[in-house]
Design an enzyme around this catalytic site. Structure first.
Site, PDB file in Angstrom:
ATOM      1  N   GLY A 208       1.891 -10.840   2.915  1.00 29.94           N
ATOM      2  CA  GLY A 208       3.021 -10.808   2.124  1.00 29.94           C
ATOM      3  C   GLY A 208       2.883  -9.317   2.023  1.00 29.94           C
ATOM      4  O   GLY A 208       1.801  -8.301   2.663  1.00 29.94           O
ATOM      5  N   ASN A 209       2.779  -8.170   0.691  1.00 29.49           N
ATOM      6  CA  ASN A 209       2.027  -7.113   0.169  1.00 29.49           C
ATOM      7  C   ASN A 209       2.489  -7.606  -1.090  1.00 29.49           C
ATOM      8  O   ASN A 209       2.870  -7.513  -1.874  1.00 29.49           O
ATOM      9  CB  ASN A 209       3.227  -5.636   0.863  1.00 29.49           C
ATOM     10  CG  ASN A 209       4.377  -6.563   0.839  1.00 29.49           C
ATOM     11  OD1 ASN A 209       5.271  -6.374  -0.232  1.00 29.49           O
ATOM     12  ND2 ASN A 209       5.778  -6.589   1.524  1.00 29.49           N
ATOM     13  N   PHE A 210       2.280  -6.002  -1.747  1.00 26.27           N
ATOM     14  CA  PHE A 210       2.269  -5.367  -2.827  1.00 26.27           C
ATOM     15  C   PHE A 210       3.537  -5.309  -3.576  1.00 26.27           C
ATOM     16  O   PHE A 210       3.325  -4.979  -5.009  1.00 26.27           O
ATOM     17  CB  PHE A 210       1.232  -4.560  -3.468  1.00 26.27           C
ATOM     18  CG  PHE A 210      -0.097  -4.842  -3.309  1.00 26.27           C
ATOM     19  CD1 PHE A 210      -1.046  -5.875  -3.705  1.00 26.27           C
ATOM     20  CD2 PHE A 210      -0.913  -4.329  -2.042  1.00 26.27           C
ATOM     21  CE1 PHE A 210      -2.165  -6.317  -3.104  1.00 26.27           C
ATOM     22  CE2 PHE A 210      -2.396  -4.330  -1.980  1.00 26.27           C
ATOM     23  CZ  PHE A 210      -2.835  -5.517  -2.159  1.00 26.27           C
ATOM     24  N   SER A 211       4.251  -5.691  -3.043  1.00 27.81           N
ATOM     25  CA  SER A 211       5.968  -4.949  -4.062  1.00 27.81           C
ATOM     26  C   SER A 211       5.892  -5.916  -5.185  1.00 27.81           C
ATOM     27  O   SER A 211       5.670  -7.127  -5.182  1.00 27.81           O
ATOM     28  CB  SER A 211       6.624  -4.992  -2.960  1.00 27.81           C
ATOM     29  OG  SER A 211       8.037  -5.542  -3.915  1.00 27.81           O
ATOM     30  N   ALA A 276      10.233  -4.687   0.306  1.00 30.27           N
ATOM     31  CA  ALA A 276       9.453  -4.717   1.329  1.00 30.27           C
ATOM     32  C   ALA A 276       9.485  -5.766   2.058  1.00 30.27           C
ATOM     33  O   ALA A 276       8.394  -6.454   1.833  1.00 30.27           O
ATOM     34  CB  ALA A 276       8.506  -4.476   0.595  1.00 30.27           C
TER      35      ALA A 276
END
Ligand code: CTP
Length: 398
Positions: A208-211, A276
């Site tokens: 995943g990502n930090f969005s 994102a």
């Protein structure tokens, strides 16, 4: 926007009447003059004393005052009001409103009202799903009544389904927007993607990502407050929206996000890709939790995810506008222009991680807007809510 507005709050007899107290408080706090009109059954759920104390006006329920014999004029109330909201609107009250059965003060006032009328239905799921209710709501809509759709959730009967009255905050927001003059997107459909995507490695792990979705949600609320019908396709976030004009479609992966965006794009006037999206997903997600000893993996094979913005860009008709985001670490403007061209976007919002206060998780953002006509507009660091206003202002111009 509600300051100084005269509002009739009609309360009919449903368990959701307890929420009308909060609605009344919100309207009064926002500066509105509120006259409560309650049906005889409504009084079984909530006492007029509570309502008159909060509104500062005697509650109207009967045609005649029991004490003085004074006649309550529904006609003058109907002329006085800038808006009427019936919350909760029970199946029976909706039916009476739809067919003009004026056997109580609430329906009589409705028939005399010259102002815009809103209803927030609340009832059990089977009553809500009944063709009679659907027919009555269709009649009321055709008569120009604004229906604030009920939510899906646990009902007073403990059954779960559609019929829960919209939350008071959202009802107040609908009224507030109605009085706001910036209904520039009324009748328009806006699709927004927001948040991260999670690409499963196994049932408990993901890429995943930090969005956090804050920017996309702020844009959704701004678009909805301008009167747009918003579909917000949201990856996993902790955020909630407080606007009845927003339909949230929860998704997890890029593939799910693509499917939801494709489904909504056909009828959308504007699509804003603020998500994102993970660029890659595990090629072979495990169907069980990977065990350190027995599965012992060193590498995860990845496959490229679909590019949602580019897919919509290829489908785009000339009357549709497609807007993207680019979060860059260097050469932000040059990369932004390149992305706009590659994905067939009309506009791209560029933010650079090099700018303090911009990017994931922050409550602020610093953006540059690029348009495919060659425009470049640099903005200072602002709260994301205000950035959303700048973005929507620009989209309305392209
Ligand atoms: N986007 C998308 N689908 C993807 C990747 C990106 O819809 N699979 C959208 C984003 O929502 C954003 C824009 O495309 O509006 C740019 O996203 P970004 O991740 O910056 O672009 P990429 O094409 O992934 O480029 P790169 O990773 O090379 O920076």
């Amino acid at each position: 926007m509600l300051k100084g507005k005269n509002i009739i709050l009609g309360i009919s007899g449903g368990i959701a009447a307890y929420k009308s107290v909060t609605l009344l408080r919100l309207l009064v706090k926002a500066g509105a003059e509120v006259q409560v009109v309650i049906t005889p059954n409504g009084k079984e759920f909530i006492t007029p004393v509570t309502l008159s104390s909060l509104s500062g006006r005697p509650v109207v329920s009967e045609f005649f005052s029991a004490n003085t014999g004074e006649w309550h004029s529904h006609v003058s109330l109907g002329v006085w009001a800038d808006a009427m909201i019936v919350a909760p609107a029970t199946a029976s009250t909706l039916a009476k409103m739809a067919s003009g059965v004026a056997d109580n003060m609430l329906v009589t006032t409705y028939l005399s009202a010259r102002c815009p009328v809103f209803v927030a239905p609340a009832m059990d799921l089977d009553m809500m799903a009944h063709p009679t209710t659907a027919r009555n709501l269709a009649t009321l809509r055709a008569d120009g009544v604004h229906v604030i759709e009920p939510e899906v959730g646990e009902l007073a009967s403990h059954l779960v389904g559609r019929g829960r009255m919209e939350e008071p905050e959202k009802i107040a927001a609908v009224l507030d927007d109605f009085f706001s003059e910036k209904q520039t997107l009324a009748g328009k459909k806006v699709l927004i993607s927001a948040g991260p995507t999670y690409e499963r490695i196994d049932p408990v792990r993901f890429i995943g990502n930090f969005s956090t979705g804050k920017m996309g949600y702020a844009i959704a609320e701004e678009a909805a407050s301008r009167g747009a019908e918003v579909t917000l396709v949201s990856g996993p976030t902790a955020l909630k929206t407080s606007h009845a004009g927003i339909r949230v479609v929860d998704v997890e992966s890029a593939a799910e996000m693509l499917a939801a965006c494709r489904a909504a794009f056909d009828t959308a006037d504007i699509a804003i890709m603020a998500a994102a999206v993970a660029d890659y997903a595990p090629a072979h997600p495990f169907d069980h939790k990977i065990k350190r000893e027995t599965d012992g993996i060193d590498t995860i094979e990845l496959v490229k995810n679909p590019d949602i913005a580019a897919t919509l860009g290829a489908m785009k008709r000339s009357n549709q506008r497609l807007v993207g985001f680019a979060l860059e670490t260097d050469d932000a403007v040059a990369h932004g222009r390149d992305k706009m061209a590659r994905k067939n976007l009309d506009m791209i919002v560029v933010n650079s991680l090099a700018d303090a206060g911009a990017g994931f998780g922050t409550d602020t953002n610093k953006i540059t807007i690029l348009t495919n006509g060659g425009g470049e507009y640099v903005f200072p660091l602002k709260p994301k809510r205000e950035v959303a206003v700048d973005i929507m202002d620009h989209i309305e111009r392209i």
